[in-house]
Design a protein around this motif. Structure first.
Motif, PDB file in Angstrom:
ATOM      1  N   ALA A  86     -73.219  15.506 133.916  1.00  0.00           N
ATOM      2  CA  ALA A  86     -72.625  16.661 133.241  1.00  0.00           C
ATOM      3  C   ALA A  86     -71.799  17.504 134.210  1.00  0.00           C
ATOM      4  O   ALA A  86     -70.691  17.945 133.870  1.00  0.00           O
ATOM      5  CB  ALA A  86     -73.726  17.509 132.599  1.00  0.00           C
ATOM      6  N   ALA A  87     -72.322  17.724 135.413  1.00  0.00           N
ATOM      7  CA  ALA A  87     -71.596  18.531 136.397  1.00  0.00           C
ATOM      8  C   ALA A  87     -70.282  17.859 136.790  1.00  0.00           C
ATOM      9  O   ALA A  87     -69.224  18.509 136.842  1.00  0.00           O
ATOM     10  CB  ALA A  87     -72.462  18.764 137.631  1.00  0.00           C
ATOM     11  N   LEU A  88     -70.319  16.566 137.057  1.00  0.00           N
ATOM     12  CA  LEU A  88     -69.095  15.855 137.430  1.00  0.00           C
ATOM     13  C   LEU A  88     -68.100  15.807 136.284  1.00  0.00           C
ATOM     14  O   LEU A  88     -66.890  15.920 136.481  1.00  0.00           O
ATOM     15  CB  LEU A  88     -69.446  14.431 137.886  1.00  0.00           C
ATOM     16  N   ARG A  89     -68.623  15.660 135.061  1.00  0.00           N
ATOM     17  CA  ARG A  89     -67.726  15.641 133.901  1.00  0.00           C
ATOM     18  C   ARG A  89     -67.034  16.985 133.712  1.00  0.00           C
ATOM     19  O   ARG A  89     -65.828  17.051 133.426  1.00  0.00           O
ATOM     20  CB  ARG A  89     -68.512  15.268 132.643  1.00  0.00           C
ATOM     21  N   LEU A  90     -67.775  18.074 133.890  1.00  0.00           N
ATOM     22  CA  LEU A  90     -67.180  19.404 133.755  1.00  0.00           C
ATOM     23  C   LEU A  90     -66.152  19.662 134.863  1.00  0.00           C
ATOM     24  O   LEU A  90     -65.093  20.255 134.621  1.00  0.00           O
ATOM     25  CB  LEU A  90     -68.275  20.469 133.782  1.00  0.00           C
ATOM     26  N   LYS A  91     -66.462  19.198 136.081  1.00  0.00           N
ATOM     27  CA  LYS A  91     -65.502  19.343 137.175  1.00  0.00           C
ATOM     28  C   LYS A  91     -64.227  18.554 136.885  1.00  0.00           C
ATOM     29  O   LYS A  91     -63.129  18.932 137.301  1.00  0.00           O
ATOM     30  CB  LYS A  91     -66.110  18.851 138.485  1.00  0.00           C
ATOM     31  N   ASN A  92     -64.393  17.450 136.162  1.00  0.00           N
ATOM     32  CA  ASN A  92     -63.266  16.571 135.907  1.00  0.00           C
ATOM     33  C   ASN A  92     -62.402  17.020 134.730  1.00  0.00           C
ATOM     34  O   ASN A  92     -61.291  16.535 134.556  1.00  0.00           O
ATOM     35  CB  ASN A  92     -63.777  15.144 135.632  1.00  0.00           C
ATOM     36  N   ILE A  93     -62.907  17.950 133.924  1.00  0.00           N
ATOM     37  CA  ILE A  93     -62.161  18.385 132.741  1.00  0.00           C
ATOM     38  C   ILE A  93     -60.782  18.940 133.118  1.00  0.00           C
ATOM     39  O   ILE A  93     -59.775  18.627 132.487  1.00  0.00           O
ATOM     40  CB  ILE A  93     -62.963  19.430 131.938  1.00  0.00           C
ATOM     41  N   ASP A  94     -60.739  19.744 134.168  1.00  0.00           N
ATOM     42  CA  ASP A  94     -59.455  20.316 134.586  1.00  0.00           C
ATOM     43  C   ASP A  94     -58.513  19.252 135.149  1.00  0.00           C
ATOM     44  O   ASP A  94     -57.296  19.406 135.113  1.00  0.00           O
ATOM     45  CB  ASP A  94     -59.673  21.412 135.627  1.00  0.00           C
ATOM     46  N   GLU A  95     -59.104  18.176 135.676  1.00  0.00           N
ATOM     47  CA  GLU A  95     -58.281  17.102 136.249  1.00  0.00           C
ATOM     48  C   GLU A  95     -57.648  16.238 135.166  1.00  0.00           C
ATOM     49  O   GLU A  95     -56.594  15.654 135.370  1.00  0.00           O
ATOM     50  CB  GLU A  95     -59.149  16.222 137.155  1.00  0.00           C
ATOM     51  N   MET A  96     -58.351  16.114 134.001  1.00  0.00           N
ATOM     52  CA  MET A  96     -57.878  15.269 132.904  1.00  0.00           C
ATOM     53  C   MET A  96     -57.647  13.834 133.359  1.00  0.00           C
ATOM     54  O   MET A  96     -56.657  13.190 133.008  1.00  0.00           O
ATOM     55  CB  MET A  96     -56.594  15.845 132.291  1.00  0.00           C
ATOM     56  N   ASP A  97     -58.579  13.325 134.173  1.00  0.00           N
ATOM     57  CA  ASP A  97     -58.464  11.971 134.699  1.00  0.00           C
ATOM     58  C   ASP A  97     -59.409  11.061 133.925  1.00  0.00           C
ATOM     59  O   ASP A  97     -60.612  11.040 134.145  1.00  0.00           O
ATOM     60  CB  ASP A  97     -58.820  11.967 136.194  1.00  0.00           C
ATOM     61  N   VAL A  98     -58.871  10.294 132.980  1.00  0.00           N
ATOM     62  CA  VAL A  98     -59.691   9.437 132.134  1.00  0.00           C
ATOM     63  C   VAL A  98     -60.370   8.336 132.952  1.00  0.00           C
ATOM     64  O   VAL A  98     -61.514   7.972 132.708  1.00  0.00           O
ATOM     65  CB  VAL A  98     -58.830   8.803 131.014  1.00  0.00           C
ATOM     66  N   ALA A  99     -59.674   7.795 133.934  1.00  0.00           N
ATOM     67  CA  ALA A  99     -60.258   6.744 134.774  1.00  0.00           C
ATOM     68  C   ALA A  99     -61.489   7.258 135.503  1.00  0.00           C
ATOM     69  O   ALA A  99     -62.491   6.562 135.632  1.00  0.00           O
ATOM     70  CB  ALA A  99     -59.213   6.246 135.771  1.00  0.00           C
ATOM     71  N   GLN A 100     -61.413   8.484 135.978  1.00  0.00           N
ATOM     72  CA  GLN A 100     -62.548   9.083 136.675  1.00  0.00           C
ATOM     73  C   GLN A 100     -63.739   9.244 135.739  1.00  0.00           C
ATOM     74  O   GLN A 100     -64.883   8.997 136.115  1.00  0.00           O
ATOM     75  CB  GLN A 100     -62.155  10.443 137.251  1.00  0.00           C
TER      76      GLN A 100
END
Length: 203
Positions: free
Chosen positions: A158-172
């Motif tokens: 959940a933490a990594l997913r929330l951090k990734n929201i601003d990046e909008m990196d689907v591969a990540q």
């Protein structure tokens, strides 16, 4: 660990203890998604940790019973008196049943469990099934699902997913899901018993 304590752990990862970036509801949505995905991973890989048990009484003359609210897929239905496993049917074989013995066959229809022949007397049945875990409506002071065994995996995802929201990196995000699945299977798949098929003396 309670749901609120799990959210606190995630906030620590996000450096958002003051709740200035993410609301509880936003974090809870990421946590809920993690648990739903884990439910499918547990089912797909037949990990014993993910199963739930529902015991109910089959009443005389009654063939239709509600499934548990969190039912996702069945593992097996058993009679408590004989310990026999009832035969699960699909639509085609169910329609061709002629004169089944009482409490010997069943099928899932919508949100209901149907017995092919209602019992003549009350019989206890045990349904072992795979639940779809969802935190919707769960109290913040309630304990986390799976007896807390998956809290670290869920918090990290959940933490990594929330951090990734601003990046909008689907591969990540895809990599995050793969890492979560690998972590779960490496830890818990070994707990489930493995049946080894051996050649008998007649084979």
């Amino acid at each position: 660990m309670t749901v609120s304590e799990l959210l606190e752990d995630i906030r620590l990862e996000l450096a958002d203890e003051a709740k200035t970036r993410w609301s509880d509801q936003q974090i809870l949505k990421a946590v809920a998604k993690a648990y739903r995905r884990l439910s499918h991973v547990l089912y797909r890989n037949d990990v014993e940790l993910g199963r739930a048990v529902h015991v109910f009484l089959a009443e005389p003359g009654r063939a239709d019973y509600p499934l548990p609210a969190d039912f996702m897929a069945d593992y097996g239905l058993y009679r408590d008196d004989t310990h026999a496993r009832l035969t699960k049917h699909g639509d085609d074989s169910w329609q061709q049943l002629a004169a089944p013995a009482e409490c010997s066959a069943w099928i899932v229809r919508g949100d209901s469990l149907l017995l092919a022949a209602a019992p003549s007397s009350a019989k206890a049945l045990t349904l072992i099934y795979w639940p779809l875990v969802d935190l919707e409506g769960l109290d913040m002071d309630a304990p986390t699902p799976f007896d807390g065994k998956l809290d670290d995996i869920v918090a990290e995802y959940a933490a990594l997913r929330l951090k990734n929201i601003d990046e909008m990196d689907v591969a990540q995000d895809g990599q995050l899901l793969q890492d979560m699945e690998n972590n779960l299977l490496n830890t818990y798949s070994a707990i489930s018993p493995v049946t080894v098929t051996r050649r008998g003396w007649l084979a």
